[in-house]
Scaffold this motif. Sequence first.
Motif, PDB file in Angstrom:
ATOM      1  N   SER A 135      -4.188   5.076   0.156  1.00 58.68           N
ATOM      2  CA  SER A 135      -3.167   6.134   0.051  1.00 58.68           C
ATOM      3  C   SER A 135      -3.436   7.029  -1.163  1.00 58.68           C
ATOM      4  O   SER A 135      -3.232   8.235  -1.094  1.00 58.68           O
ATOM      5  N   ASN A 181       3.834   4.778  -1.276  1.00 58.47           N
ATOM      6  CA  ASN A 181       4.344   3.912  -0.224  1.00 58.47           C
ATOM      7  C   ASN A 181       4.632   4.709   1.048  1.00 58.47           C
ATOM      8  O   ASN A 181       4.403   4.229   2.150  1.00 58.47           O
ATOM      9  N   SER A 187      -3.772   1.046   3.100  1.00 57.85           N
ATOM     10  CA  SER A 187      -3.514   0.291   1.868  1.00 57.85           C
ATOM     11  C   SER A 187      -3.110   1.231   0.733  1.00 57.85           C
ATOM     12  O   SER A 187      -3.235   2.460   0.837  1.00 57.85           O
ATOM     13  N   PHE A 188      -2.660   0.645  -0.366  1.00 57.97           N
ATOM     14  CA  PHE A 188      -2.290   1.425  -1.546  1.00 57.97           C
ATOM     15  C   PHE A 188      -3.481   2.232  -2.051  1.00 57.97           C
ATOM     16  O   PHE A 188      -3.380   3.432  -2.306  1.00 57.97           O
ATOM     17  N   GLN A 190       1.374   5.213   2.747  1.00 54.41           N
ATOM     18  CA  GLN A 190       0.952   3.927   3.306  1.00 54.41           C
ATOM     19  C   GLN A 190       1.645   3.667   4.639  1.00 54.41           C
ATOM     20  O   GLN A 190       1.013   3.281   5.622  1.00 54.41           O
TER      21      GLN A 190
END
Length: 135
Positions: free
Chosen positions: A85, A72, A81-82, A75
């Motif tokens: 990342s 996170n 985006s996840f 990100q």
Amino acid sequence: MRYIDFKILLNIPLFEESVFNHYLKINISYLPIKLQSPFYEDNNPSFSLFYHDDGKLLYKDFKHDWTGDCFNLVQRLYGISFKESIYKIAKDLHLLHLYDAGVLQDIGEHTAQRVVVNHTNVKPIYTYKIKQYTK
């Protein structure tokens, strides 16, 4: 974009600590720790790294009331985006060739359980295992 199983990355002991060290440009030596936020100019430390009760390393940004893990953080820092990342972290920490060779999966299999580190002493104990495969 390649698929990379983030669960395999999380099996690497001290993976999360390495990600926070890399992107925050710090050297975690003890936790919890308060820092200036990487998301905005900050004169007073309003950002904290800490271990959750389940052993997961998290951040907390008190100004925006954001809490998240290492994925996170990346990100938010890069607006990605996840999935992006996961790839960025693997690439930036030079883990792609080890992932492709199956070395990280092997390390995960030989790590019976995730290492919960002592809150006062954080060391990159996985370094030796990775180096022995890269020589």
